[in-house]
Design an enzyme around this catalytic site. Structure first.
Site, PDB file in Angstrom:
ATOM      1  CG  HIS A 148      -9.932 -16.882   3.037  1.00  0.00           C
ATOM      2  ND1 HIS A 148     -11.251 -16.438   2.536  1.00  0.00           N
ATOM      3  CD2 HIS A 148      -9.535 -17.541   2.458  1.00  0.00           C
ATOM      4  CE1 HIS A 148     -11.357 -16.616   1.682  1.00  0.00           C
ATOM      5  NE2 HIS A 148      -9.725 -17.342   0.865  1.00  0.00           N
ATOM      6  CG  ASP A 187     -11.638 -17.935  -1.864  1.00  0.00           C
ATOM      7  OD1 ASP A 187     -10.336 -17.842  -2.334  1.00  0.00           O
ATOM      8  OD2 ASP A 187     -11.186 -19.509  -1.153  1.00  0.00           O
ATOM      9  CD  GLU A 199      -5.005 -20.492  -3.849  1.00  0.00           C
ATOM     10  OE1 GLU A 199      -6.033 -19.245  -3.235  1.00  0.00           O
ATOM     11  OE2 GLU A 199      -4.404 -20.676  -3.382  1.00  0.00           O
ATOM     12  CG  HIS A 209      -7.947 -16.336  -2.520  1.00  0.00           C
ATOM     13  ND1 HIS A 209      -7.578 -16.493  -1.524  1.00  0.00           N
ATOM     14  CD2 HIS A 209      -6.581 -14.994  -2.338  1.00  0.00           C
ATOM     15  CE1 HIS A 209      -7.604 -16.256  -0.817  1.00  0.00           C
ATOM     16  NE2 HIS A 209      -6.232 -14.700  -0.814  1.00  0.00           N
TER      17      HIS A 209
END
Length: 255
Positions: A169, A176, A233, A236
């Site tokens: 990120h 996300d 996740e 992500h």
């Protein structure tokens, strides 16, 4: 001889009368001009105060914001995604208290990322639209200074990347996301964003078919356009070839 004298006298009388008439007309004209000037002065000599200003109708001025085409920018340049498409949805949680940190860590909600990531996202979103859905963002590029804030709140590498090493990120290569219908209704992905548990794992197939289908659509399409997922996740995604990019601390302006 007397007739000539009379004629001469009459001529002088007419001449004097003509001069008097011309003089009268000239004076009258000057008087009218003076009235006109006075009237014009009166209309412009108006006292301006707050009350009079408040009654003035505002003039709408459209300011065109010039956006540099992506093709003219380096792939590593940071840009605001909304400047290049209005086809996305946003719920940037870290600009609110509605996140696992229970704390706002962004000054304002914006989605910036590097040009190469934007290009891939635009292509992916066009593909999603063919299925009647589009991308909704929870998080985009994250300044490294914010990563330090998050680490201070939750210093656990299972949930927050160590800011010294940095997150993708922080490099402008991770997002996300989830999917919503073209009307903005979220698809059921089984958990909320930032749910840290097995129900959020990609390899957890003990879920209703609708959820598995929604995750499959998200994952297969993102992979098609150069993104790879994180096993734990479902939201992500990292763009391939960005893990070695430098950590950035670019900060956007809040207007």
């Amino acid at each position: 001889m007397s007739s000539l004298i009379i004629l001469k006298n009459n001529y002088l009388s007419y001449k004097c009368l003509l001069i008097i008439i011309i003089s009268f007309l000239f004076l009258q004209s000057c008087k009218d001009n003076a009235k006109t000037v006075k009237a014009e002065t009166a209309t412009t000599d108006v006292e301006i105060n707050e009350d009079s200003i408040s009654k003035i109708e505002p003039i709408a001025i459209k300011i065109e914001k010039k956006v540099t085409p992506l093709t003219s920018l380096k792939d590593t340049t940071f840009v605001r995604l909304a400047d290049y498409s209005d086809g996305f949805e946003y719920d940037l949680r870290y600009a609110t208290n509605n996140n696992f940190l229970k704390e706002k860590v962004y000054d304002c909600a914006e989605c910036y990322t590097r040009v190469k990531t934007v290009k891939a996202l635009l292509r992916a979103n066009e593909e999603f639209k063919k299925s009647g859905v589009k991308i909704k963002f929870y998080d985009c590029y994250r300044p490294n200074s914010v990563q330090y804030k998050m680490w201070k709140i939750v210093p656990n590498p299972q949930y927050v990347a160590n800011p010294v090493k940095g997150s993708i990120h922080n490099k402008g290569g991770a997002v996300d996301i989830t999917l919503v219908t073209l009307d903005g209704e979220e698809l059921d992905m089984g958990t909320d964003f930032d749910f840290f548990g097995k129900r959020a794992y990609h390899d957890n197939f003990d879920l209703p078919k609708e959820i598995l289908d929604n995750r499959k659509l998200l994952k297969s399409t993102m992979e098609k356009f150069g993104f790879w997922s994180t096993r734990t996740e479902w939201w992500h995604y990292n763009l391939q070839g960005t893990s070695n990019d430098p950590i950035a601390n670019f900060k956007w302006n809040c207007e």
